[in-house]
Design a protein around this motif. Structure first.
Motif, PDB file in Angstrom:
ATOM      1  N   LEU A  84      -7.101  -5.275  13.998  1.00  0.00           N
ATOM      2  CA  LEU A  84      -8.058  -6.388  14.011  1.00  0.00           C
ATOM      3  C   LEU A  84      -7.989  -7.173  12.704  1.00  0.00           C
ATOM      4  O   LEU A  84      -7.963  -8.410  12.693  1.00  0.00           O
ATOM      5  CB  LEU A  84      -9.484  -5.853  14.172  1.00  0.00           C
ATOM      6  CG  LEU A  84     -10.024  -5.715  15.583  1.00  0.00           C
ATOM      7  CD1 LEU A  84     -11.401  -5.059  15.546  1.00  0.00           C
ATOM      8  CD2 LEU A  84     -10.122  -7.085  16.255  1.00  0.00           C
ATOM      9  N   LEU A  85      -7.989  -6.428  11.590  1.00  0.00           N
ATOM     10  CA  LEU A  85      -7.932  -7.073  10.273  1.00  0.00           C
ATOM     11  C   LEU A  85      -6.661  -7.906  10.153  1.00  0.00           C
ATOM     12  O   LEU A  85      -6.691  -9.066   9.725  1.00  0.00           O
ATOM     13  CB  LEU A  85      -7.974  -6.026   9.155  1.00  0.00           C
ATOM     14  CG  LEU A  85      -9.309  -5.333   8.931  1.00  0.00           C
ATOM     15  CD1 LEU A  85      -9.135  -4.089   8.066  1.00  0.00           C
ATOM     16  CD2 LEU A  85     -10.320  -6.271   8.274  1.00  0.00           C
ATOM     17  N   TYR A  86      -5.554  -7.301  10.548  1.00  0.00           N
ATOM     18  CA  TYR A  86      -4.269  -7.986  10.422  1.00  0.00           C
ATOM     19  C   TYR A  86      -4.263  -9.267  11.266  1.00  0.00           C
ATOM     20  O   TYR A  86      -3.876 -10.331  10.792  1.00  0.00           O
ATOM     21  CB  TYR A  86      -3.137  -7.058  10.862  1.00  0.00           C
ATOM     22  CG  TYR A  86      -1.780  -7.646  10.585  1.00  0.00           C
ATOM     23  CD1 TYR A  86      -1.205  -7.537   9.327  1.00  0.00           C
ATOM     24  CD2 TYR A  86      -1.076  -8.342  11.576  1.00  0.00           C
ATOM     25  CE1 TYR A  86       0.037  -8.099   9.050  1.00  0.00           C
ATOM     26  CE2 TYR A  86       0.159  -8.905  11.308  1.00  0.00           C
ATOM     27  CZ  TYR A  86       0.712  -8.781  10.050  1.00  0.00           C
ATOM     28  OH  TYR A  86       1.937  -9.352   9.784  1.00  0.00           O
ATOM     29  N   ASP A  87      -4.698  -9.133  12.519  1.00  0.00           N
ATOM     30  CA  ASP A  87      -4.679 -10.284  13.425  1.00  0.00           C
ATOM     31  C   ASP A  87      -5.586 -11.413  12.946  1.00  0.00           C
ATOM     32  O   ASP A  87      -5.355 -12.575  13.241  1.00  0.00           O
ATOM     33  CB  ASP A  87      -5.082  -9.853  14.842  1.00  0.00           C
ATOM     34  CG  ASP A  87      -4.036  -8.936  15.467  1.00  0.00           C
ATOM     35  OD1 ASP A  87      -2.913  -8.894  14.921  1.00  0.00           O
ATOM     36  OD2 ASP A  87      -4.345  -8.261  16.476  1.00  0.00           O
ATOM     37  N   GLN A  88      -6.644 -11.061  12.225  1.00  0.00           N
ATOM     38  CA  GLN A  88      -7.548 -12.115  11.722  1.00  0.00           C
ATOM     39  C   GLN A  88      -7.100 -12.627  10.353  1.00  0.00           C
ATOM     40  O   GLN A  88      -7.829 -13.372   9.700  1.00  0.00           O
ATOM     41  CB  GLN A  88      -8.981 -11.588  11.653  1.00  0.00           C
ATOM     42  CG  GLN A  88      -9.581 -11.383  13.030  1.00  0.00           C
ATOM     43  CD  GLN A  88     -11.114 -11.289  12.996  1.00  0.00           C
ATOM     44  OE1 GLN A  88     -11.767 -11.788  12.095  1.00  0.00           O
ATOM     45  NE2 GLN A  88     -11.669 -10.646  13.989  1.00  0.00           N
ATOM     46  N   GLY A  89      -5.942 -12.199   9.907  1.00  0.00           N
ATOM     47  CA  GLY A  89      -5.373 -12.763   8.670  1.00  0.00           C
ATOM     48  C   GLY A  89      -5.782 -12.061   7.395  1.00  0.00           C
ATOM     49  O   GLY A  89      -5.600 -12.602   6.295  1.00  0.00           O
ATOM     50  N   PHE A  90      -6.354 -10.855   7.501  1.00  0.00           N
ATOM     51  CA  PHE A  90      -6.729 -10.122   6.284  1.00  0.00           C
ATOM     52  C   PHE A  90      -5.506  -9.401   5.718  1.00  0.00           C
ATOM     53  O   PHE A  90      -4.662  -8.925   6.467  1.00  0.00           O
ATOM     54  CB  PHE A  90      -7.816  -9.081   6.591  1.00  0.00           C
ATOM     55  CG  PHE A  90      -9.172  -9.683   6.809  1.00  0.00           C
ATOM     56  CD1 PHE A  90     -10.034  -9.892   5.735  1.00  0.00           C
ATOM     57  CD2 PHE A  90      -9.583 -10.041   8.088  1.00  0.00           C
ATOM     58  CE1 PHE A  90     -11.283 -10.437   5.942  1.00  0.00           C
ATOM     59  CE2 PHE A  90     -10.836 -10.604   8.294  1.00  0.00           C
ATOM     60  CZ  PHE A  90     -11.693 -10.801   7.216  1.00  0.00           C
ATOM     61  N   ARG A  91      -5.452  -9.319   4.373  1.00  0.00           N
ATOM     62  CA  ARG A  91      -4.411  -8.549   3.696  1.00  0.00           C
ATOM     63  C   ARG A  91      -5.079  -7.749   2.581  1.00  0.00           C
ATOM     64  O   ARG A  91      -5.999  -8.241   1.917  1.00  0.00           O
ATOM     65  CB  ARG A  91      -3.331  -9.475   3.113  1.00  0.00           C
ATOM     66  CG  ARG A  91      -2.561 -10.290   4.157  1.00  0.00           C
ATOM     67  CD  ARG A  91      -1.739  -9.422   5.119  1.00  0.00           C
ATOM     68  NE  ARG A  91      -1.021 -10.205   6.120  1.00  0.00           N
ATOM     69  CZ  ARG A  91      -1.499 -10.545   7.319  1.00  0.00           C
ATOM     70  NH1 ARG A  91      -2.710 -10.170   7.683  1.00  0.00           N
ATOM     71  NH2 ARG A  91      -0.761 -11.239   8.157  1.00  0.00           N
ATOM     72  N   PRO A  92      -4.616  -6.502   2.364  1.00  0.00           N
ATOM     73  CA  PRO A  92      -5.352  -5.626   1.439  1.00  0.00           C
ATOM     74  C   PRO A  92      -5.129  -5.913  -0.044  1.00  0.00           C
ATOM     75  O   PRO A  92      -4.026  -6.281  -0.469  1.00  0.00           O
ATOM     76  CB  PRO A  92      -4.783  -4.239   1.794  1.00  0.00           C
ATOM     77  CG  PRO A  92      -3.420  -4.513   2.335  1.00  0.00           C
ATOM     78  CD  PRO A  92      -3.462  -5.854   2.990  1.00  0.00           C
ATOM     79  N   ILE A  93      -6.201  -5.744  -0.800  1.00  0.00           N
ATOM     80  CA  ILE A  93      -6.145  -5.806  -2.269  1.00  0.00           C
ATOM     81  C   ILE A  93      -6.951  -4.614  -2.795  1.00  0.00           C
ATOM     82  O   ILE A  93      -7.738  -4.018  -2.048  1.00  0.00           O
ATOM     83  CB  ILE A  93      -6.724  -7.128  -2.844  1.00  0.00           C
ATOM     84  CG1 ILE A  93      -8.185  -7.313  -2.410  1.00  0.00           C
ATOM     85  CG2 ILE A  93      -5.886  -8.313  -2.465  1.00  0.00           C
ATOM     86  CD1 ILE A  93      -8.910  -8.426  -3.138  1.00  0.00           C
ATOM     87  N   THR A  94      -6.772  -4.291  -4.064  1.00  0.00           N
ATOM     88  CA  THR A  94      -7.565  -3.195  -4.629  1.00  0.00           C
ATOM     89  C   THR A  94      -8.890  -3.753  -5.168  1.00  0.00           C
ATOM     90  O   THR A  94      -9.055  -4.967  -5.327  1.00  0.00           O
ATOM     91  CB  THR A  94      -6.826  -2.515  -5.795  1.00  0.00           C
ATOM     92  OG1 THR A  94      -6.640  -3.483  -6.823  1.00  0.00           O
ATOM     93  CG2 THR A  94      -5.512  -1.916  -5.352  1.00  0.00           C
ATOM     94  N   MET A  95      -9.790  -2.822  -5.461  1.00  0.00           N
ATOM     95  CA  MET A  95     -11.087  -3.222  -6.029  1.00  0.00           C
ATOM     96  C   MET A  95     -10.886  -3.944  -7.370  1.00  0.00           C
ATOM     97  O   MET A  95     -11.570  -4.938  -7.647  1.00  0.00           O
ATOM     98  CB  MET A  95     -11.914  -1.948  -6.233  1.00  0.00           C
ATOM     99  CG  MET A  95     -13.362  -2.204  -6.398  1.00  0.00           C
ATOM    100  SD  MET A  95     -14.026  -2.892  -4.877  1.00  0.00           S
ATOM    101  CE  MET A  95     -15.471  -3.621  -5.554  1.00  0.00           C
ATOM    102  N   SER A  96      -9.949  -3.452  -8.176  1.00  0.00           N
ATOM    103  CA  SER A  96      -9.713  -4.081  -9.489  1.00  0.00           C
ATOM    104  C   SER A  96      -9.192  -5.499  -9.315  1.00  0.00           C
ATOM    105  O   SER A  96      -9.565  -6.402 -10.072  1.00  0.00           O
ATOM    106  CB  SER A  96      -8.712  -3.265 -10.306  1.00  0.00           C
ATOM    107  OG  SER A  96      -9.253  -2.008 -10.592  1.00  0.00           O
ATOM    108  N   GLU A  97      -8.328  -5.697  -8.310  1.00  0.00           N
ATOM    109  CA  GLU A  97      -7.819  -7.059  -8.057  1.00  0.00           C
ATOM    110  C   GLU A  97      -8.961  -7.971  -7.626  1.00  0.00           C
ATOM    111  O   GLU A  97      -9.035  -9.133  -8.036  1.00  0.00           O
ATOM    112  CB  GLU A  97      -6.735  -7.020  -6.977  1.00  0.00           C
ATOM    113  CG  GLU A  97      -5.394  -6.520  -7.472  1.00  0.00           C
ATOM    114  CD  GLU A  97      -4.358  -6.427  -6.363  1.00  0.00           C
ATOM    115  OE1 GLU A  97      -3.250  -6.930  -6.553  1.00  0.00           O
ATOM    116  OE2 GLU A  97      -4.654  -5.825  -5.303  1.00  0.00           O
ATOM    117  N   TYR A  98      -9.847  -7.436  -6.792  1.00  0.00           N
ATOM    118  CA  TYR A  98     -10.987  -8.243  -6.316  1.00  0.00           C
ATOM    119  C   TYR A  98     -11.880  -8.682  -7.472  1.00  0.00           C
ATOM    120  O   TYR A  98     -12.173  -9.875  -7.621  1.00  0.00           O
ATOM    121  CB  TYR A  98     -11.782  -7.453  -5.275  1.00  0.00           C
ATOM    122  CG  TYR A  98     -13.207  -7.912  -5.075  1.00  0.00           C
ATOM    123  CD1 TYR A  98     -13.485  -9.235  -4.724  1.00  0.00           C
ATOM    124  CD2 TYR A  98     -14.277  -7.040  -5.244  1.00  0.00           C
ATOM    125  CE1 TYR A  98     -14.805  -9.662  -4.545  1.00  0.00           C
ATOM    126  CE2 TYR A  98     -15.583  -7.459  -5.068  1.00  0.00           C
ATOM    127  CZ  TYR A  98     -15.847  -8.764  -4.730  1.00  0.00           C
ATOM    128  OH  TYR A  98     -17.138  -9.198  -4.566  1.00  0.00           O
TER     129      TYR A  98
END
Ligand SMILES: [Zn+2]
Length: 335
Positions: A84-98
């Motif tokens: 679901l995340l992928y299909d909606q265009g989400f890509r993972p980042i770490t908490m520190s990056e955020y």
């Protein structure tokens, strides 16, 4: 006669009532005169290119097991969440990056040197920084370091049925959704399998995952003295340091901050300075961009990886129907 009996009674009631009102007003006025104990504004070195409006999803998982329960995500549903995340265009980042706001600068860095033979598994993997243009950041966090999050098989490979294994299989088919999680660990747990601890940490480091503090004993910090809180924080920071990671952030057990919230920012213990850059809570909504005026680094909300009200599916539905604006990186930005 009737008047003589009722008058003292009415008078007494009136006096008691009046006293209660006055005492209530008095106490309220004294409270209002006290300066509100608010956390000081922390200025983060956030990129100026980030807008002020828009949200980021910070997801919270505990166990990933066969059967779905209040705090557990089923293997099937965790797999569906990734899709679901992928299909909606989400890509993972770490908490520190955020919290640094640096997820905007996408780059792929090839690890190792060309003259080195690719004998080491981790040397072959490119390190991905930030997220591609036109995508949305999602921070995937795991609390409590439960064995179901990261388990190795007898041959040292990742169990395909643990959370990291499911994600690894997904990432093999979707290389732009790499395993990049933030684990809020408990020293006592550390995913079990003590003999594999070193190997697990090497895998996580190689993939660009990070560790954060979840304290030493998972106590309700409200019930601890300042000295006890300092030890919980300092010892867990030191523990994570010894594992070769830096605990930039903390997940507060039960989402409860210590009575003295300033301790989250920093304190001195045995001549050494300890502190965090941010703290995440237990729920229950999307987080503002770190460039937003509403961003409170020590009160970052998360969305739980559960079905139902305020869970991941609830918010992803809102994103799908345009009712929640998640920050999306610019499509025109050059790679
Ligand atoms: Zn916990």
């Amino acid at each position: 006669m009737r008047f003589h009996y009722t008058f003292p009674f009415v008078l007494t009631i009136s006096v008691v009532f009046l006293t209660l009102i006055l005492s209530g007003c008095a106490s309220r006025s004294t409270i209002s005169k006290k300066p509100a104990k608010k956390m000081p504004v922390v200025k983060h070195p956030v990129k100026k290119t980030l807008p002020r409006k828009g949200h980021v999803l910070v997801l919270e998982y505990h166990k990933v097991v066969k059967k779905e329960a209040r705090w557990d995500r089923s293997i099937d549903r965790f797999c569906k969440d990734l899709h679901l995340l992928y299909d909606q265009g989400f890509r993972p980042i770490t908490m520190s990056e955020y919290i640094s706001g640096n997820f905007d600068s996408y780059s792929v860095v090839q690890k190792g040197n060309w003259w080195e033979p690719p004998v080491m598994h981790f040397l072959e993997r490119p390190a991905i920084k930030g997220i591609p243009p036109g995508t949305k950041p999602v921070v995937i966090t795991f609390d409590d370091s439960h064995p179901s999050q990261l388990r190795l098989l007898a041959d040292g490979s990742v169990d395909p049925d643990c959370a990291v294994g499911i994600w690894e299989r997904f990432a093999a088919k979707h290389p732009d959704f790499p395993v990049k999680a933030t684990f809020y660990v408990l020293p006592e747990m550390m995913w079990g399998q003590k003999k594999w601890r070193h190997q697990k940490l090497r895998i996580l480091k190689d993939w660009g995952c990070e560790l954060g503090s979840h304290t030493m004993n998972h106590s309700n910090l409200q019930h601890l003295s300042n000295e006890q809180v300092k030890k919980e924080f300092a010892h867990s920071i030191r523990f994570i340091e010894k594992l070769g990671f830096t605990a930039n952030t903390i997940a507060l057990p039960y989402g409860v901050a210590p009575r003295n919230r300033y301790l989250l920012r920093g304190f001195k213990l045995d001549g050494k300075w300890y502190g965090f850059k941010a703290a995440v809570l237990g729920g229950a909504g999307p987080a503002p961009l770190p460039s937003s005026k509403r961003f409170e680094p020590f009160r970052i909300p998360r969305v739980q990886g559960i079905n139902g009200f305020l869970g991941i599916n609830y918010w992803l539905r809102k994103v799908k129907y345009g009712k929640l604006r998640i920050y999306t990186t610019s499509k025109t930005r050059p790679l």
